[in-house]
Design an enzyme around this catalytic site. Structure first.
Site, PDB file in Angstrom:
ATOM      1  N   PRO A   1     129.710  75.795  -9.407  1.00 28.36           N
ATOM      2  CG  PRO A   1     129.816  75.530 -11.724  1.00 28.36           C
ATOM      3  CD  PRO A   1     130.690  75.695 -10.515  1.00 28.36           C
ATOM      4  CB  CYS A   2     124.830  74.824  -6.793  1.00 28.43           C
ATOM      5  SG  CYS A   2     123.411  75.497  -7.695  1.00 28.43           S
ATOM      6  CD  GLN A   3     124.294  74.203 -12.404  1.00 32.87           C
ATOM      7  OE1 GLN A   3     125.318  74.152 -11.742  1.00 32.87           O
ATOM      8  NE2 GLN A   3     124.106  75.094 -13.360  1.00 32.87           N
TER       9      GLN A   3
ATOM     10  CG  LEU B   1     127.206  69.777  -4.994  1.00 32.00           C
ATOM     11  CD1 LEU B   1     128.090  70.863  -4.388  1.00 32.00           C
ATOM     12  CD2 LEU B   1     127.621  68.414  -4.484  1.00 32.00           C
TER      13      LEU B   1
END
Length: 273
Positions: A73-75, A77
């Protein structure tokens, strides 16, 4: 080649690798809609579900695995988020994936691990989050971010693996969108005996795209409700997928950077034009 796909989404990895004859050993997805898509297209591929509930025995039972691919999950970053980095419960699943990779190496003979995320990973927590990624993948400890930032490409050699990373843009690979993503490949095997993979001298990187008018920045839009992740499933401004967003939000240092280090030695950086 046999691979395990974590945070699978609707399986972008398999869309790319299945035509090559590669075999997906298992996927790991919890969101209902992507899970239904996976079950429809890959009915014979086991869905392991929640990565936080997997055990060492679950991984050992999968048999030989050459590659573990994981788009965490990128949230935490993304430039559009609150930027808690790997301290974010969702982006922090990177460490859960690393535990699974450790089991896969032990029981399944895994040689490679391929991580994918947004370019914001380079600048999150002043570069410390990507330093943690490098440490986890390579077996190093205490890596410091380069003084001028991570740039867009590099490599690190540690006691566990050699890691190559590169920022690639979807528009140069047959996709009709400008979508920049960081790929980091860890090689736990005999890497001195092969040619570079992500840092190949004649890589397909293309010329810099023309600038566009900067408009209002859109927030990250997870393609799922239960934590995000999965190759290509989070639509955010880092990659320029949303038409109203300038792709220059995280251009960073466009020169090539090679980051080489070894255990118990000081960090050495080299910037190449």
């Amino acid at each position: 080649m046999r691979y395990l796909s974590l945070f699978s989404g609707i399986e972008a990895a398999t869309a790319a690798w299945h035509p090559l004859g590669w075999e997906c050993v298992a996927v790991a997805e919890i969101e209902p809609f992507p899970s239904k898509v996976l079950a429809h297209h890959y009915p014979n591929v086991r869905n392991l579900g929640d990565v936080t509930k997997l055990t060492e025995l679950d991984i050992a039972d999968l048999g030989p695995i050459d590659v573990v691919v994981f788009g965490t999950p990128c949230q935490g970053l993304s430039l559009a988020g609150k930027r808690k980095g790997l301290a974010d419960a969702r982006s922090g699943l990177f460490f859960t994936a690393m535990q699974i990779i450790t089991w896969s190496r032990l029981w399944c003979g895994t040689r490679f691990a391929l991580w994918e995320n947004v370019p914001g990973a380079f600048s999150s927590n002043k570069g410390a989050d990507f330093a943690a990624v490098v440490d986890e993948l390579s077996g190093l400890a205490g890596t410091e971010p380069p003084p001028k930032g991570w740039g867009t490409e590099g490599c690190a050699a540690g006691p566990e693996a050699m890691v190559e990373w590169s920022t690639l843009d979807a528009q140069w690979f047959g996709v009709a969108q400008r979508r920049r993503r960081v790929f980091a490949l860890a090689d736990f095997g005999n890497w001195p005996g092969r040619q570079p993979i992500l840092l190949e001298p004649q890589g397909l990187r293309g010329d810099s795209a023309p600038s566009r008018e900067a408009r209002q920045v859109a927030p990250t839009i997870p393609a799922r409700s239960l934590g995000g992740g999965g190759l290509g499933t989070d639509f955010d401004c880092d990659g320029g997928l949303i038409p109203s967003v300038s792709m220059c939000l995280n251009a960073g240092a466009m020169g090539r950077m090679c980051f080489m280090t070894a255990r118990k030695t000081r960090t050495r950086t080299a910037y190449l034009t």
